[in-house]
Write an enzyme that holds these catalytic residues in place. Structure first.
Site, PDB file in Angstrom:
ATOM      1  N   LYS A 115       0.999  -1.270   0.061  1.00 22.56           N
ATOM      2  CA  LYS A 115      -0.060  -0.045  -0.114  1.00 22.56           C
ATOM      3  C   LYS A 115       0.803   1.336   0.021  1.00 22.56           C
ATOM      4  O   LYS A 115       0.637   2.138  -0.778  1.00 22.56           O
ATOM      5  CB  LYS A 115      -0.970   0.051   1.284  1.00 22.56           C
ATOM      6  CG  LYS A 115      -2.121  -1.206   1.141  1.00 22.56           C
ATOM      7  CD  LYS A 115      -3.147  -0.743   0.086  1.00 22.56           C
ATOM      8  CE  LYS A 115      -4.152  -1.969   0.239  1.00 22.56           C
ATOM      9  NZ  LYS A 115      -5.235  -1.865  -0.694  1.00 22.56           N
ATOM     10  N   LYS A 197      -5.444 -14.339 -11.713  1.00 14.55           N
ATOM     11  CA  LYS A 197      -6.639 -14.674 -11.363  1.00 14.55           C
ATOM     12  C   LYS A 197      -7.603 -13.343 -11.652  1.00 14.55           C
ATOM     13  O   LYS A 197      -6.897 -12.307 -11.625  1.00 14.55           O
ATOM     14  CB  LYS A 197      -6.720 -15.045  -9.795  1.00 14.55           C
ATOM     15  CG  LYS A 197      -6.221 -14.147  -8.872  1.00 14.55           C
ATOM     16  CD  LYS A 197      -6.415 -14.582  -7.423  1.00 14.55           C
ATOM     17  CE  LYS A 197      -5.932 -13.421  -6.256  1.00 14.55           C
ATOM     18  NZ  LYS A 197      -6.124 -14.179  -4.992  1.00 14.55           N
ATOM     19  N   LYS A 200     -11.180  -7.757  -8.374  1.00  9.84           N
ATOM     20  CA  LYS A 200     -12.195  -6.772  -8.479  1.00  9.84           C
ATOM     21  C   LYS A 200     -11.806  -5.581  -9.215  1.00  9.84           C
ATOM     22  O   LYS A 200     -12.518  -4.861  -9.992  1.00  9.84           O
ATOM     23  CB  LYS A 200     -12.468  -6.160  -7.079  1.00  9.84           C
ATOM     24  CG  LYS A 200     -13.380  -7.273  -6.205  1.00  9.84           C
ATOM     25  CD  LYS A 200     -13.725  -6.604  -4.888  1.00  9.84           C
ATOM     26  CE  LYS A 200     -14.542  -7.217  -3.973  1.00  9.84           C
ATOM     27  NZ  LYS A 200     -14.727  -6.830  -2.502  1.00  9.84           N
TER      28      LYS A 200
END
Length: 334
Positions: A115, A197, A200
């Protein structure tokens, strides 16, 4: 006397739309767990605040996540289904658990490092103490099992550490939660563009969402990556083709995946036909979930009843845990 069921806790952030990977990687197991365990499943709206979502979107996102979980098969009468912020006991225990967490260990968490690298302009304290809140979500219900993916293994290990530290310092209260699945290998849903994969946020055109309309599903699969040229008989199947076969194994009749596997082996495969079949089968799978979720989202009174009922049940258990914790710490004065 009936044996008390073990407690399971898991949560999902109300960011983005739930997709096929969420369903087969998590929700499908939740549906099975609701029969075997005492399940607490929540929408992690406090967690989402670390990235400062637009306030006007948050309510709709929370309701959508709940609706899609219910439409997928979760029964609010069998599980405690709630919103994280409706249980203020979590925030109070989170404060207490922060006293047992050390800045050095939190700064070393890989997800925190990621992050910091990806959003250096928004390195807030909530990001740093994210693992403490995750641990508190689990410990407040005294869960013994947590269904987690491989990328969350360290967060669960930290929850175990916080439980150990509290128990050692103040007295035995928290079980040490363990990662759980049914012994099956965790299902990995491949992206339609052949790069990792489904996600979102990574690539919407390569991800099949539970809210996708029929034509969008068909179009995404039509554009899915496949090798333009086939090989020779007996050549290994490329990942782009095996990805589509894997999706067929999840939503198509068993003989369909077998047919196209043999077609590849014989080098008689027609990718257009294959994608058309997969698209039709995927529509049959997703459409009922999408339509039921839509209907639930339009019934605001029902959604409010579900959230209120879940909050009451979650708070009932959480308040007992918090009171015990405060007594052991010595800050329960009357």
């Amino acid at each position: 006397m009936a044996t008390e069921k073990e407690i399971v806790v898991s949560g999902i952030r109300p960011t983005g739309y739930l997709h096929l990977g969420n369903y087969f990687g998590a929700i499908r197991n939740f549906i099975r767990m609701q029969e075997d365990f005492n399940c607490y499943f929540f929408v992690a709206d406090w967690h989402s605040l670390t990235t400062h979502p637009d306030p006007k979107d948050l309510r709709g996102n929370v309701e959508r996540v709940l609706a899609e979980n219910i439409a997928s098969g979760l029964d609010p009468e069998k599980v405690v289904l709630y919103v994280q912020s409706d249980v203020p006991e979590i925030a109070e225990l989170y404060l207490l658990m922060n006293m047992l967490a050390y800045v050095g260990e939190l700064e070393k968490v890989p997800t925190f490092k990621d992050k910091v690298r990806l959003q250096p302009q928004n390195v807030n304290a909530g990001l740093l103490t994210y693992p403490v809140l995750m641990a508190t979500d689990i410990l407040i219900q005294r869960a013994v099992k947590v269904p987690v993916g491989k990328d969350q293994g360290q967060h669960l290990e930290m929850a175990r550490n916080f439980a150990q530290r509290f128990n050692h310092r103040y007295g035995n209260l928290f079980p040490e939660p363990e990662a759980f699945n049914y012994g099956d290998s965790l299902v990995r849903i491949p992206s339609l563009d052949g790069t990792g994969k489904m996600s979102k946020s990574e690539n919407e055109l390569a991800t099949l969402y539970l809210a996708d309309e029929d034509d969008k599903i068909l179009n995404k699969i039509k554009k899915a990556k496949t090798d333009s040229a086939t090989g020779v008989i007996g050549s290994p199947m490329p990942e782009s083709v095996s990805n589509l076969i894997d999706l067929m194994k999840l939503v198509s009749a068993p003989d369909v995946a077998k047919f196209y596997t043999e077609a590849w082996d014989n080098q008689t495969i027609r990718f257009g036909d294959m994608k058309k079949q997969l698209g039709e089968d995927m529509v049959k799978f997703i459409a009922p979930i999408r339509e039921k979720a839509k209907a639930l989202q339009q019934d605001h009174a029902y959604m409010q009843r579900i959230m209120k009922h879940g909050a009451e049940k979650a708070r009932e258990n959480a308040s007992k845990t918090l009171n015990e914790a405060k007594k052991l710490i010595g800050i329960k004065y009357y």
